[in-house]
Design an enzyme around this catalytic site. Structure first.
Site, PDB file in Angstrom:
ATOM      1  N   ARG A 100       7.346 -21.767  61.144  1.00  0.00           N
ATOM      2  CA  ARG A 100       7.634 -20.602  60.414  1.00  0.00           C
ATOM      3  C   ARG A 100       9.057 -20.713  60.200  1.00  0.00           C
ATOM      4  NH1 ARG A 100       8.877 -15.671  63.771  1.00  0.00           N
ATOM      5  NH2 ARG A 100       8.681 -14.609  61.840  1.00  0.00           N
ATOM      6  N   ASN A 118      12.479 -18.002  59.915  1.00  0.00           N
ATOM      7  CA  ASN A 118      13.030 -16.751  60.375  1.00  0.00           C
ATOM      8  C   ASN A 118      14.452 -16.722  59.711  1.00  0.00           C
ATOM      9  OD1 ASN A 118      13.168 -14.063  61.252  1.00  0.00           O
ATOM     10  ND2 ASN A 118      13.209 -14.638  63.216  1.00  0.00           N
TER      11      ASN A 118
END
Ligand code: FES
Lengths: 346, 321
Positions: A223, A225
């Site tokens: 992911r 961020n």
């Protein structure tokens, strides 16, 4: 053709820069003109050539400088690298993973030769050529995790899985955005996430934990961020807050482009085979506003994202002080036209 | 490490009868490479092409994690089961090309333990074969107590005795030998972790005694091979994919969903990992929950089902799949 490694610093005179090719491969994290916190996990598979996903463990032009910066951090504060006694096996897992991936992706810079347990590791950019016995800690100058993460970009958290939870029981953390391994070591997933706002509906974390504990060998996930940092500092740790915190008051309309950096973390999650632990590499990419706005789509979109960010999130990310100055500066680059979908520049 | 796949193309390199019930199977990679490293206690899911039907059964890896030239599993023949073990025994021969999953470990050693106390019953010995090999390689402290019906059904008892000598204690049912569990559990050094794998009755007995004697639940680990049970056929409607399917007697609900071309997640196929959990939208009838994942409340609520092991009897069932 190998990578040309830059000579640069992440402190004092801050000579860090991205080359034009590296600006284009920057992992810009906004796929639309607004941002909302989400778990947004996807399979960590190889992406397009020339992107930061071309290899599953990315090595780039900042490699040598980042490793020098890490050595400086560790010399001042050895607690940035810790491994509880039961995590040594996981350290060997990580050593194997990083050596394999770096040698696979960048054969001109790294070579791994194995003869049973006798391994030879050649790291040309750092001038290392070591032969050691896999599994025998006495044959390396550091523990296996410290040895390999002194030679790999990004931070690394190694998590032990037990009792249906994940425990932060080892790590090398020197390029973090305001959190501390020394504080989190030994904590479980819920404990170390306690301070995140807007994600307080426990549901998000319960689902994320369930996903992570089910990560399978051979099937890593990832992911993105993001946050912002003033000056290209890799080490923005709570321990050093007195050094970087005050930087936030120094942003002026004149220096925004040079001082304000978008900081993107590519986090990936891998099941480790021998220890059954999970490693969580957090790879940090920095880009200054002057570099980012060379891509008009990114300039327009970042303006809209930062302008419309909910107050709590802006506070959590520490942008409050300089947000008006930044938005004002970016607004001049936003002609109001539509941005194309997706992350990439036009 | 390859990505984007959880499957391995293997060839059966050897089939070795171990005793009257158990046969060992050896797998190598078809491309001649090493198999992925694994940790003691891991299993693989073996895909069996049995005519029209694909069966997927989990089996513990029992070789040493230090040697990944081949994987080995041991399969106990179950003459009244749904046919997976019979297929392995009858149809799987050296040279057969098969597909297996990457290793998954749901019965991992707790590496903080000062000592590992292992209790095995019958074919439940297999995960301990790999775990003892792993611990022996690292100089770990372990002790294994193994109960079997008769000496001739003591699968690998001889191998273990030869490798580890007095760390292995054997108990034979036909000689009325029984583990003195209370004594064993109350004389362990602090920091001991307990592992049990075997029939459900044994697991429950060990867990209950350990709890009564004050063992913290984090120090008690168990692996239960809950094979799906056959039962009455039933019909299911899958709301998301808009299909209505029949689960026949010898099929699990998960297998029927897969046969309908829906690809639901799973890891253990034994009711313990939680991965296949599915919401029930409506039902008229009764559930036969065989899983170890959902809470009793979940079972009573009728809102959730684990399709890998659980069944249904009644008029209608609609699932969110
Ligand atoms: S697949 Fe593990 S509980 Fe169903």
């Amino acid at each position: 053709m190998g990578i040309t490694f830059r000579k640069e610093t992440f402190r004092d005179d801050f000579t860090f820069k991205n080359s034009p090719e590296h600006i284009r491969r920057f992992p810009f994290p906004f796929h639309e003109d607004s941002y909302m916190y989400a778990v947004n996990i996807e399979p960590h598979v190889v992406g397009p050539k020339g992107s930061v996903l071309e290899n599953l463990i990315d090595v780039d032009e900042h490699y040598v400088a980042e490793m020098q910066d890490r050595a400086l951090v560790l010399a001042e504060d050895p607690l940035r690298c810790q491994s509880l006694p039961h995590m040594t096996l996981a350290g060997w897992d990580l050593l194997e993973l990083l050596m394999e991936q770096q040698a696979l992706g960048y054969p001109e810079h790294f070579t791994l030769a194995r003869d049973g347990d006798r391994w030879r590791w050649i790291n040309r950019p750092l001038g290392i050529d070591d032969t050691f016995t896999f599994g025998d800690t006495s044959t390396l100058p550091y523990g296996p995790m410290e040895y390999i993460t002194r030679q790999s970009q990004g931070d690394f958290c190694i998590l032990d899985q037990r009792d249906g939870n994940l425990w932060m029981d080892a790590g090398m953390v020197t390029t973090q955005a305001d959190w501390s391994l020394d504080f989190d070591i030994g904590m479980n997933f819920f404990e170390w996430h306690a301070p995140v706002p807007l994600a307080h509906e426990k549901g998000i974390f319960t689902r994320a934990l369930k996903f992570l504990t089910n990560i399978q060998q051979g099937k890593p996930a990832r992911r993105l961020n993001w946050t912002m940092t003033i000056n290209p500092r890799l080490d923005t740790s709570p321990e050093n807050y007195h050094k970087w915190g005050p930087d936030r008051t120094t942003v002026t309309p004149e220096n925004v482009g040079d001082k304000v950096h978008l900081r993107v973390e590519l986090q990936s999650f891998w099941r480790l085979p021998r220890s059954n632990g999970i490693v969580f590499p957090i790879r940090c990419y920095l880009i200054k506003m002057d570099e980012l706005v060379t891509q008009p789509k990114w300039a327009r979109r970042l303006h809209r994202v930062i302008r419309d960010l909910p107050e709590e999130l802006a506070t959590y990310k520490g942008l409050t002080r300089y947000r008006p100055t930044l938005v004002e500066w970016l607004s001049k680059l936003d002609d109001g036209s539509a941005t194309s979908p997706g992350f990439g520049p036009d | 490490m390859s990505t984007g796949t959880t499957r391995l193309d293997v060839v059966v390199s050897d089939v070795v009868p171990v005793n009257e019930l158990v046969t060992r199977f050896h797998f190598r990679r078809r491309d001649g490479e090493l198999l992925p490293t694994f940790s003691g206690g891991a299993h693989v899911v073996v895909e069996m092409r049995d005519g029209e039907r694909t069966r997927l059964n989990p089996y513990s890896l029992m070789g040493s994690p230090l040697d990944t030239r081949e994987y080995t599993i041991s399969v106990r023949r179950d003459d009244v089961g749904r046919g997976g073990s019979l297929f392995m025994h009858r149809s799987v021969k050296p040279g057969l090309e098969m597909v297996i999953s990457y290793p998954v470990n749901l019965f991992s050693l707790d590496l903080r333990a000062k000592k590992h106390l292992m209790l095995a019953g019958g074919i439940g010995i297999t995960p301990f074969m790999a775990q003892t090999a792993q611990l022996a390689g690292e100089g770990g402290n372990f002790e294994l107590h193994y109960t079997c019906r008769t000496a001739s059904l003591g699968t690998y008892a001889d191998v273990l005795r030869e490798r580890y000598d007095r760390r292995i204690r054997l108990y034979h049912d036909d000689l009325d030998e029984r583990i003195d569990l209370d004594r064993l559990l109350s004389t362990q050094p602090l920091g001991t972790h307990l592992y049990v794998c075997g029939p459900a009755g044994m697991i429950n007995w060990v867990r209950d005694r350990a709890a009564d004697l004050g063992w913290p639940s984090e120090a008690v680990h168990f692996e239960h091979f809950a094979a799906p049970q056959p039962g009455l056929p039933f019909d299911v409607t899958l709301a998301v994919s808009g299909k209505t399917i029949r689960v026949d007697e010898q099929q699990s609900l998960l297998e029927a969903i897969e046969a309908a071309g829906v690809d639901p997640p799973y890891l253990c196929r034994g009711g313990v990992c939680g991965q296949c959990e599915t919401n029930v939208i409506s039902y008229d009838g009764k559930f036969i929950h065989n899983d170890h994942w959902l809470s009793e409340e979940d079972h009573r609520s009728g809102c959730k089902i684990m399709p890998c092991v659980s069944r249904f009897e009644g008029k209608s069932l609609v699932l969110e799949r």
